[in-house]
Design a protein around this motif. Structure first.
Motif, PDB file in Angstrom:
ATOM      1  N   UNK A  77       0.831  -1.213   0.000  1.00  0.00           N
ATOM      2  CA  UNK A  77       0.000   0.000   0.000  1.00  0.00           C
ATOM      3  C   UNK A  77       0.861   1.257   0.000  1.00  0.00           C
ATOM      4  N   UNK A  78       0.277   2.347  -0.463  1.00  0.00           N
ATOM      5  CA  UNK A  78       0.925   3.655  -0.421  1.00  0.00           C
ATOM      6  C   UNK A  78      -0.013   4.592   0.329  1.00  0.00           C
ATOM      7  N   UNK A  79       0.197   4.697   1.625  1.00  0.00           N
ATOM      8  CA  UNK A  79      -0.713   5.409   2.504  1.00  0.00           C
ATOM      9  C   UNK A  79      -0.358   6.886   2.576  1.00  0.00           C
ATOM     10  N   UNK A  82      -1.280  11.874   5.893  1.00  0.00           N
ATOM     11  CA  UNK A  82      -2.298  12.353   6.833  1.00  0.00           C
ATOM     12  C   UNK A  82      -3.287  11.257   7.228  1.00  0.00           C
ATOM     13  N   UNK A  83      -3.025  10.023   6.796  1.00  0.00           N
ATOM     14  CA  UNK A  83      -3.886   8.902   7.166  1.00  0.00           C
ATOM     15  C   UNK A  83      -3.613   8.530   8.627  1.00  0.00           C
ATOM     16  N   UNK A  84      -4.654   8.357   9.437  1.00  0.00           N
ATOM     17  CA  UNK A  84      -4.456   8.013  10.855  1.00  0.00           C
ATOM     18  C   UNK A  84      -3.620   6.757  11.073  1.00  0.00           C
ATOM     19  N   UNK A  85      -3.614   5.867  10.094  1.00  0.00           N
ATOM     20  CA  UNK A  85      -2.854   4.626  10.255  1.00  0.00           C
ATOM     21  C   UNK A  85      -1.351   4.873  10.343  1.00  0.00           C
ATOM     22  N   UNK A  86      -0.880   5.999   9.824  1.00  0.00           N
ATOM     23  CA  UNK A  86       0.544   6.299   9.889  1.00  0.00           C
ATOM     24  C   UNK A  86       0.913   7.142  11.114  1.00  0.00           C
ATOM     25  N   UNK A 233       6.035   4.868   3.920  1.00  0.00           N
ATOM     26  CA  UNK A 233       6.944   4.732   5.057  1.00  0.00           C
ATOM     27  C   UNK A 233       8.335   4.330   4.590  1.00  0.00           C
ATOM     28  N   UNK A 234       8.407   3.449   3.609  1.00  0.00           N
ATOM     29  CA  UNK A 234       9.712   2.970   3.139  1.00  0.00           C
ATOM     30  C   UNK A 234      10.541   4.085   2.523  1.00  0.00           C
TER      31      UNK A 234
END
Length: 254
Positions: A77-79, A82-86, A233-234
């Protein structure tokens, strides 16, 4: 037959300077199978595509590209930032930034765009043109732009070489049109570099920066997420600036 996968696989293999046999051994298959994949005579399974991508040490974004070329959905995935998961990841990085004070530290994305920073950056960013600090702030542009930090970098030729060589190597490892365009822009800001001087230390070049508090001599360290399973993240990098001498440490502490 799978369109696009064979040429993509061959291109990456040649870019990594691997023979078909070397790639086959790394990926747990045969040279014949690799030859058939590159020639379009065999259709790869999803698992093999992922093994080949890992064997080629492809970044996650490029692994998704190889999956797409083979007819599969992206695997990583490419989140959005501003996504809460990050939030746990970004909160952790902000704690690292705060913990690095009084020394400067930043978090940037693949293209050098500023994601987070600590307040010790104020000394580095003083006197730069306000428009260069408008979001999104590109730290690479800020470092070499004539209205950015460049006029205060005492060893601009060596420091610019350090930045341009690092970016060139990143592009060689994983070609990217946006990075290539950025490299061309940055090269236009600095004179054509001559041969390295007798004191040139390659990637160990410290930046010598004039500031209102005195001259700073800084070296940098870059940290990445080695086990990230998300493209965003990567591609994040934590870049910390460390004093190269006691005088710089004293200035930053003060």
């Amino acid at each position: 037959m799978v369109s696009g996968f064979g040429p993509a696989l061959k291109g990456w293999r040649e870019r990594r300077r691997l023979s078909q046999l070397e790639l086959a051994i790394r990926a747990g298959t045969t040279q014949r199978h690799v030859s058939f994949l590159e020639g379009g005579r065999s259709i790869p399974g999803r698992g093999l595509v992922l093994r080949v991508a890992e064997s080629l040490e492809l970044p996650l974004r490029e692994r998704n590209g190889l999956l797409l070329a083979a007819g599969f959905a992206p695997g990583f995935p490419e989140t959005s930032l501003d996504d809460p998961r990050l939030r746990p990841v970004l909160d952790g990085m902000r704690r690292l930034l705060d913990g690095h004070r009084p020394y400067p530290a930043i978090v940037v994305d693949r293209y050098g765009v500023l994601v987070a920073r600590n307040d010790a950056l104020d000394l580095l960013f003083e006197d730069v043109a306000p428009e260069l600090l408008e979001e999104p702030v590109n730290t690479l542009r800020l470092a070499l732009h004539p209205e950015g930090m460049a006029p205060r970098v005492r060893n601009l030729a060596d420091w610019a070489r350090h930045i341009l060589e690092r970016l060139t190597q990143e592009i060689a490892h994983a070609p990217d049109e946006r990075l290539t365009a950025l490299l061309a822009e940055l090269e236009s800001y600095v004179p054509e570099p001559g041969p390295p001087g007798p004191d040139h230390l390659g990637f160990a070049v410290p930046m010598r920066l004039s500031t209102s508090a005195g001259e700073l001599r800084l070296i940098t360290a870059i940290t990445t997420f080695a086990t990230a399973a998300d493209v965003t993240v990567s591609e994040l990098k934590l870049e910390t600036f460390l004093p190269a001498d006691a005088e710089t440490a004293e200035i930053l502490t003060r």
